[in-house]
Scaffold this active site. Sequence first.
Site, PDB file in Angstrom:
ATOM      1  N   GLU B  65       0.834  -1.205   0.000  1.00 50.35           N
ATOM      2  CA  GLU B  65       0.000   0.000   0.000  1.00 50.35           C
ATOM      3  C   GLU B  65       0.867   1.253   0.000  1.00 50.35           C
ATOM      4  OE1 GLU B  65      -1.985  -0.715   3.835  1.00 50.35           O
ATOM      5  OE2 GLU B  65      -0.625   0.720   4.773  1.00 50.35           O
ATOM      6  N   HIS B  67       0.369   5.788   1.015  1.00 52.89           N
ATOM      7  CA  HIS B  67      -0.497   6.805   1.612  1.00 52.89           C
ATOM      8  C   HIS B  67       0.345   8.053   1.872  1.00 52.89           C
ATOM      9  CE1 HIS B  67       1.496   4.808   4.907  1.00 52.89           C
ATOM     10  NE2 HIS B  67       0.784   3.712   4.743  1.00 52.89           N
ATOM     11  N   HIS B  71       5.539   6.297   7.773  1.00 52.35           N
ATOM     12  CA  HIS B  71       5.758   5.260   8.790  1.00 52.35           C
ATOM     13  C   HIS B  71       7.201   5.347   9.263  1.00 52.35           C
ATOM     14  CE1 HIS B  71       2.020   3.163   8.381  1.00 52.35           C
ATOM     15  NE2 HIS B  71       2.277   2.549   7.258  1.00 52.35           N
ATOM     16  N   HIS B 105       4.885   0.205  -0.079  1.00 49.21           N
ATOM     17  CA  HIS B 105       5.683  -0.527   0.908  1.00 49.21           C
ATOM     18  C   HIS B 105       4.961  -1.798   1.329  1.00 49.21           C
ATOM     19  CE1 HIS B 105       3.086   2.251   3.115  1.00 49.21           C
ATOM     20  NE2 HIS B 105       3.066   1.371   4.091  1.00 49.21           N
ATOM     21  N   CYS B 119       5.867   0.501  14.839  1.00 53.39           N
ATOM     22  CA  CYS B 119       5.590   1.460  13.768  1.00 53.39           C
ATOM     23  C   CYS B 119       4.995   2.714  14.376  1.00 53.39           C
ATOM     24  CB  CYS B 119       4.636   0.856  12.743  1.00 53.39           C
ATOM     25  SG  CYS B 119       4.203   2.016  11.427  1.00 53.39           S
TER      26      CYS B 119
END
Lengths: 153, 153
Positions: B65, B67, B71, B105, B119
């Site tokens: 995914e 975004h 992270h 990733h 995370c």
Amino acid sequence: MTSTQPPVHRKAKGYRWEGVVVQPYKEDARALFKAVTRQVLFADPQQGSELRYFEIAPGGFSSLERHAHTHNVLILRGHGHCLVGREVREIVTHDLIAVPPITWHQFRATGKEPLGFLCMVNAARDKPQLPTPEELAEFEQDPRIADFLNGTR
Amino acid sequence: MTSTQPPVHRKAKGYRWEGVVVQPYKEDARALFKAVTRQVLFADPQQGSELRYFEIAPGGFSSLERHAHTHNVLILRGHGHCLVGREVREIVTHDLIAVPPITWHQFRATGKEPLGFLCMVNAARDKPQLPTPEELAEFEQDPRIADFLNGTR
């Protein structure tokens, strides 16, 4: 990608990391502390918090302080004790410690190995307050806290 | 102290923590993933970021995914491989991974033990995008990424 963007992958090397500088714990000459180093692992300008790694050598301790900002801690190596508020707790690897606002706290490496921990903290934060002599004297009246502060627990 | 304030001290129990619920990885039925759990270690309303612990069983993988939010990852146990952008990297305990905005990733547990990682992520964040069939086909044209995605590396 800005200059503050870290590399995608930084390898660990025995509690040191590629490209991460081992810094003195703090610059504040007022604070009493011993044998502590600091490494900033993530200071991502797109996030509200930073992740730092602190390591305290055996017999060492962080400064006894409080502040409006919170600390969210995960023990990464070793064991020790911490004071949070008026609670003294034994802490071991992977334990979590949440330090609320305006709450006295200190970490001590009471084992034979270094005590290493991750600490998540707001990027924008207030300056720590240190205890007055009167506040320290008040702590010393609690035998459990006195033992903690004197390293004789 | 509000109801969202966690206890000061939560003990670790073999990559589980007192008072922390082991949750399914995600609720998004669109995403392809396998054998992943999620534990929220810190979701402090006074901080801009949260800290979660994900654990991927051997052979498992997180969703592929991207975004806008970032992270910041620290491997806590085991080893595996990750794809970030077009880079496939081998990752071991304590390595750091920074996933920039809008960057594909995925994490895979390619060893015999679980891959566990912390995370750090913004509390307020956008919904992940998943690759289209065309984007997946484009990835498959890179042999190294194809091996990663097919778990045959």
